[in-house]
Scaffold this active site. Sequence first.
Site, PDB file in Angstrom:
ATOM      1  N   HIS A 168       0.878  -1.243   0.065  1.00 61.22           N
ATOM      2  CA  HIS A 168      -0.088   0.021  -0.006  1.00 61.22           C
ATOM      3  C   HIS A 168       0.863   1.100  -0.041  1.00 61.22           C
ATOM      4  O   HIS A 168       1.737   1.221   0.774  1.00 61.22           O
ATOM      5  CB  HIS A 168      -0.895   0.172   1.363  1.00 61.22           C
ATOM      6  CG  HIS A 168      -2.103  -1.155   1.088  1.00 61.22           C
ATOM      7  ND1 HIS A 168      -3.306  -0.801   1.810  1.00 61.22           N
ATOM      8  CD2 HIS A 168      -2.268  -2.173   0.370  1.00 61.22           C
ATOM      9  CE1 HIS A 168      -3.974  -1.586   1.633  1.00 61.22           C
ATOM     10  NE2 HIS A 168      -3.623  -2.371   0.652  1.00 61.22           N
TER      11      HIS A 168
ATOM     12  N   TYR B 271      -8.738   4.868   8.472  1.00 59.62           N
ATOM     13  CA  TYR B 271      -8.787   5.568  10.099  1.00 59.62           C
ATOM     14  C   TYR B 271      -9.984   6.365  10.038  1.00 59.62           C
ATOM     15  O   TYR B 271      -9.726   7.587   9.355  1.00 59.62           O
ATOM     16  CB  TYR B 271      -7.719   5.781  10.388  1.00 59.62           C
ATOM     17  CG  TYR B 271      -6.486   4.797  10.651  1.00 59.62           C
ATOM     18  CD1 TYR B 271      -6.051   3.972  11.794  1.00 59.62           C
ATOM     19  CD2 TYR B 271      -5.592   4.652   9.461  1.00 59.62           C
ATOM     20  CE1 TYR B 271      -5.301   2.838  11.686  1.00 59.62           C
ATOM     21  CE2 TYR B 271      -4.697   3.809   9.719  1.00 59.62           C
ATOM     22  CZ  TYR B 271      -4.248   2.828  10.746  1.00 59.62           C
ATOM     23  OH  TYR B 271      -3.384   1.855  10.689  1.00 59.62           O
TER      24      TYR B 271
ATOM     25  N   PRO C  46      -3.446  -0.283  19.222  1.00 59.14           N
ATOM     26  CA  PRO C  46      -3.143  -1.089  17.810  1.00 59.14           C
ATOM     27  C   PRO C  46      -3.077   0.347  16.645  1.00 59.14           C
ATOM     28  O   PRO C  46      -2.959  -0.017  15.501  1.00 59.14           O
ATOM     29  CB  PRO C  46      -4.158  -1.800  17.462  1.00 59.14           C
ATOM     30  CG  PRO C  46      -5.408  -1.460  18.659  1.00 59.14           C
ATOM     31  CD  PRO C  46      -4.579  -0.988  19.590  1.00 59.14           C
TER      32      PRO C  46
ATOM     33  N   LYS D 156       1.941  -0.511  15.163  1.00 56.35           N
ATOM     34  CA  LYS D 156       3.341  -0.520  15.488  1.00 56.35           C
ATOM     35  C   LYS D 156       3.628  -1.884  16.203  1.00 56.35           C
ATOM     36  O   LYS D 156       4.907  -2.216  16.411  1.00 56.35           O
ATOM     37  CB  LYS D 156       3.695   0.660  16.367  1.00 56.35           C
ATOM     38  CG  LYS D 156       3.564   2.095  15.626  1.00 56.35           C
ATOM     39  CD  LYS D 156       4.982   1.975  14.590  1.00 56.35           C
ATOM     40  CE  LYS D 156       4.608   2.851  13.355  1.00 56.35           C
ATOM     41  NZ  LYS D 156       4.592   2.525  12.018  1.00 56.35           N
TER      42      LYS D 156
ATOM     43  N   TYR E 292       4.189   6.480  10.016  1.00 53.87           N
ATOM     44  CA  TYR E 292       3.556   5.204   9.998  1.00 53.87           C
ATOM     45  C   TYR E 292       4.234   4.221   8.897  1.00 53.87           C
ATOM     46  O   TYR E 292       4.147   2.966   9.310  1.00 53.87           O
ATOM     47  CB  TYR E 292       2.285   6.105   9.053  1.00 53.87           C
ATOM     48  CG  TYR E 292       1.213   4.849   8.753  1.00 53.87           C
ATOM     49  CD1 TYR E 292       0.245   4.676   9.954  1.00 53.87           C
ATOM     50  CD2 TYR E 292       1.066   4.229   7.772  1.00 53.87           C
ATOM     51  CE1 TYR E 292      -0.688   3.555   9.739  1.00 53.87           C
ATOM     52  CE2 TYR E 292       0.221   2.968   7.497  1.00 53.87           C
ATOM     53  CZ  TYR E 292      -0.888   2.833   8.565  1.00 53.87           C
ATOM     54  OH  TYR E 292      -1.745   1.682   8.419  1.00 53.87           O
TER      55      TYR E 292
HETATM   56  C1  PHB Z   1      -5.498  -4.521  11.140  1.00 56.29           C
HETATM   57  O1  PHB Z   1      -5.584  -4.884   9.939  1.00 56.29           O
HETATM   58  O2  PHB Z   1      -5.875  -5.600  12.039  1.00 56.29           O
HETATM   59  C2  PHB Z   1      -5.049  -3.423  11.523  1.00 56.29           C
HETATM   60  C3  PHB Z   1      -4.375  -2.554  10.714  1.00 56.29           C
HETATM   61  C4  PHB Z   1      -4.149  -1.265  10.970  1.00 56.29           C
HETATM   62  C5  PHB Z   1      -4.064  -1.000  12.468  1.00 56.29           C
HETATM   63  C6  PHB Z   1      -4.630  -1.929  13.393  1.00 56.29           C
HETATM   64  C7  PHB Z   1      -5.101  -3.136  13.134  1.00 56.29           C
HETATM   65  O3  PHB Z   1      -3.624   0.355  12.747  1.00 56.29           O
END
Ligand code: PHB
Length: 394
Positions: free
Chosen positions: A72, A200, A292, A296, A383
């Site tokens: 990505h 997000y 989460p 990280k 990120y």
């Molecule tokens: C996930 O795909 O489970 C996932 C992706 C990004 C995050 C947290 C969890 O920041």
Amino acid sequence: MRTQVAIIGSGPAGLLLGRLLELACVQSVILESRSRDYVLGRIRAGVLESGTVELLERAGVAKRLHEEALVHDSCGIAFAGGQLSIDLKGLTGKSVTVYGQTEVTHDLMNARAASGAPSVYEAEDVALHDFGGTSARVSYRHQGVAHEVACDFIAGCDGFHGVSRRSIPASALKIFERVYPFGWLGLLSDVPPPWHELIYANSDRGFALASLRSPTRVRCYVQCSLEDRVENWSDEQFWDEFRRRIGDEMAARVPNAPSIEKSIAPLRSFVAEPLRFGRLFLAGDAAHIVPPTGAKGLNLAASDVLYLYESLRSFYREKSERGLDEYSPRCLKRIWRAERFSWWMTSQLHRFPDDAFGRRMQETELEYLFESRAAQQSMAENYVGLPFEPMGGS
Ligand code: PHB
Ligand code: APR
């Protein structure tokens, strides 16, 4: 039994360390309290920094990753009816790789099984002894029989609830912690993702995340109360709530797909300093937890493991203790930066109870992010992952 490094825990940290040591001809034994299937059944995050991917390549376990993982170049933020795509590649020259932690664990387990390096699953009553001096030992029971492993070093890779950190005298550790007043309800479903990047979302109803695992599998989350129970959420209720939060642009495309897994996880920031006590070294979730948001956790475990591997290799090859002495400060620099970023993302994207001032701060911060290339670059740089610290501190 005698070995050079006794590794406690067969999560990604313990397995990756074992694999790198094996390639450097350093012996290890992995002791894991759960069964292989249980470890492989855990659903965790799935975003790898390029440094983590390079480390998996170096460990010789990236073949399937390169065949199946999705690269990505951007990630999205949804807020106040708008959607911002952060151009990770354009802003940093780097991308992230979407490949589930479960798959990383699987590949590492297969490599260890193929090499014949010893692992003991369902090891009970694992206990660490005499690691303050130079005659460290680990005892455990397996199928009712008591065993003991004598070793040069113990690597505590047994996660937040493991025995390693708890074996260090409390007076020798300083704990830094923040527990957030909410959790994440996650749902996994076999349906093609209607989004091409992770999104997000900060909404008035709380946070949501649209993620994915493959071209046919999505992983989605909504912020929930800590008192909530998975049983209280039907799949339909989950998707209704998710649609209300993810932003109008996306909502219309979200299907009511049946779940194959649903779970609730609390959010916590946690660091135990230092990561070393005598011959015991903590790595991964045993030493630190990040919420989460920002993905990280696994990436931070990978950098600890790289540093520990380099320190142990230099001990065995050059008889130098310098890397071992540097291990904890070297890890902590990157750990605190990832803690800061995860805390920042969590703070900006979730709904906090009774905090009108905080809400205005979020609005202001996100408006700034939407308008400022500098703010986007700062987010992108974190990120995609900050660089590893070189050994020797230079
Ligand atoms: C996930 O795909 O489970 C996932 C992706 C990004 C995050 C947290 C969890 O920041
Ligand atoms: N004895 C032996 N093994 C143990 C013990 C014990 N007393 N306690 C826990 N374990 C095992 C767990 O069963 C688990 O398999 O240690 C392993 C630790 O693995 P993880 O929790 O996956 O931690 P780590 O390898 O550090 O990986 C960090 O995990 O939590 C995620 O997001 C986080 O992605 C990050 C990653």
